[in-house]
Enzyme design. Sequence first.
Site, short mmCIF file in Angstrom:
data_model
loop_
_atom_site.label_atom_id
_atom_site.label_comp_id
_atom_site.label_asym_id
_atom_site.label_seq_id
_atom_site.Cartn_x
_atom_site.Cartn_y
_atom_site.Cartn_z
N CYS A 1 -20.19 4.49 -22.95
CA CYS A 1 -21.53 5.04 -22.78
C CYS A 1 -21.85 5.28 -21.31
O CYS A 1 -22.79 4.70 -20.78
CB CYS A 1 -22.53 4.11 -23.43
N GLU A 2 -21.07 6.11 -20.67
CA GLU A 2 -21.27 6.49 -19.27
C GLU A 2 -20.73 7.91 -19.14
O GLU A 2 -19.61 8.17 -19.61
CB GLU A 2 -20.40 5.63 -18.33
N GLY B 1 2.88 -3.15 -4.34
CA GLY B 1 2.32 -3.44 -5.67
C GLY B 1 2.49 -2.21 -6.53
O GLY B 1 3.44 -2.06 -7.30
N GLY C 1 0.80 -1.22 0.00
CA GLY C 1 0.00 0.00 0.00
C GLY C 1 0.83 1.27 0.00
O GLY C 1 0.28 2.35 0.21
N TYR D 1 -12.87 4.88 -7.87
CA TYR D 1 -12.45 5.52 -6.62
C TYR D 1 -12.27 7.02 -6.76
O TYR D 1 -11.62 7.62 -5.92
CB TYR D 1 -11.07 5.04 -6.16
N ARG E 1 -10.18 3.21 -12.56
CA ARG E 1 -9.94 3.81 -11.25
C ARG E 1 -10.60 5.19 -11.05
O ARG E 1 -11.14 5.45 -9.98
CB ARG E 1 -8.45 3.85 -10.93
N GLU F 1 4.85 -5.98 0.98
CA GLU F 1 4.17 -6.37 -0.25
C GLU F 1 3.81 -5.17 -1.13
O GLU F 1 2.63 -4.87 -1.34
CB GLU F 1 2.87 -7.12 0.10
C1 LIG Z 1 -3.42 -5.10 -2.73
C2 LIG Z 1 -2.52 -5.65 -1.73
C3 LIG Z 1 -1.19 -5.24 -1.69
C4 LIG Z 1 -0.61 -4.21 -2.62
O1 LIG Z 1 -1.22 -2.97 -2.52
P1 LIG Z 1 -0.56 -1.73 -3.32
O2 LIG Z 1 -1.41 -0.58 -2.94
O3 LIG Z 1 -0.62 -2.05 -4.75
O4 LIG Z 1 0.83 -1.63 -2.81
C5 LIG Z 1 -0.36 -5.84 -0.78
N1 LIG Z 1 -0.81 -6.79 0.08
C6 LIG Z 1 -2.10 -7.19 0.08
C7 LIG Z 1 -2.53 -8.23 1.02
C8 LIG Z 1 -3.00 -6.64 -0.82
O5 LIG Z 1 -4.27 -7.03 -0.80
#
Ligand SMILES: *Cc1c(COP(=O)(O)O)cnc(C)c1O
Length: 463
Positions: A391-392, A318, A274, A364, A360, A316
């Site tokens: 079409c939105e 992403g 995150g 969001y 997105r 983790e």
């Molecule tokens: C989605 C997710 C991430 C990655 O989130 P990012 O915002 O992309 O960094 C990491 N761990 C878990 C368990 C997730 O569900």
Amino acid sequence: MRAHEAGVLHAEAGQAVPSWLREPEDVNLMLPQLWARTVERREDGVVAVGGVPVTEIAAEFGTPAYVLDEDDFRARAREYRDAFAGADVFYAGKSFLCKAVVRWIHEEGLHLDVCTGGELAVALAAGFPPERMGLHGNNKSVTELTRAVEAGVGRIVLDSFDELDRLTAIARELGARPKVMIRTKVGVEAHTHAYIATAHEDQKFGLGLDEAAVMAARVLDEDVLELLGFHSHIGSQIFDASAFEVAARRVLGLQAKIRDERGVELPELDLGGGYGMAYTTQDDPIPVPELAERLRKIMEHECAGYGLSEPRLSVEPGRAICGPTTFTLYEVGTVKQVPLDYGASRAYVSVDGGMSDNIRPALYDASYSATIASRASSAAPVLARVVGKHCESGDIVVKDEFLPADVSPGDLLAVPGTGAYARSMASNYNHVPRPPVLAVADGTVRVIVRRETEDDLLRLDVG
Ligand SMILES: *Cc1c(COP(=O)(O)O)cnc(C)c1O
């Protein structure tokens, strides 16, 4: 119109005046925090990536297309691996996964998180070592769990008692002893710049701390699964490391409780992902080395407080790895001036994609930025909204952006920061085929995910 007048217009439309937009020609600026490392605007005004001008990319591969800077992707992965030396970095595959990405992640020494059978299949197809993978998800099926155990996935993150029962049965049947973590909800709600340190129990992921302790005791008693430790993922687009401090304190408190009650020190701890990235100039991510140092200090301090030896940390990321690596290249199709209430107007710039390649903004209210990529312009900046072809009316690509007043059909428009959750959440709404992902490295463009065709769409339509 002068830029400062444009700024007034922007303010009237409810937007902060962008401080970087001082002179009209500033609309041609490529702000480095928003773009992959090898992206630049050349002398002739054309944007290039890895030395390849976007005009060439569009001519050869068409638009819309996701254009990914491979060097940038690898560099960001390496930056996490190096900054978190001594910890394990799991790339969150759901943000964007394909076989090439799986290979890059492996080559750069990262681990990999998957959360469905489909993501697991892609990872296995690309030869990723299963023992370096984690499997997430709040409703993994028996098939998914069985496949993960059979493949030898390194950790399965338990999310419910139903799943614990399922996995225990599968492990008994297969005579395996899968490694598991327990996903907790630590009562920290993390949102963009803020977090609320009150319980956020009312959502679907994970187990409250008391339930997690009960589950840990069951896993230890039954001794069919190997318990590595607890897992916490507090949300996404987090810019404030103190949210992780609260999370770490609570999860380590749980770890200490297990030690006190069971005499077991669990060997690992996962603090999730995150970590924020810059979609617009409003976003200010923590530099990765600083983030790593903060988390290391938090771990050290909290473990000392509880008298725990430090578990091995995993994180983790992403979006922070894949998000900034990619821009979406569109072609402008129509431009409409739409009058606003207070006498001003907004240019509605329609491109040849939209919510099917980036949901997105609609999902969001996410913000992005955009620039004309096929040329520089000396026209004054005007308030614009980049919209798609679906079409939105919520089919918005970039809600508020300054584009030069001469933006016209045929211009190529680039939207940076679309490497995460754009292709991976893409749909076929309006039967629009999904765009390709083009990886650019060392002056060469390579298709890593090809463009969908109408034949692809019709292939599934067997009625
Ligand atoms: C989605 C997710 C991430 C990655 O989130 P990012 O915002 O992309 O960094 C990491 N761990 C878990 C368990 C997730 O569900």
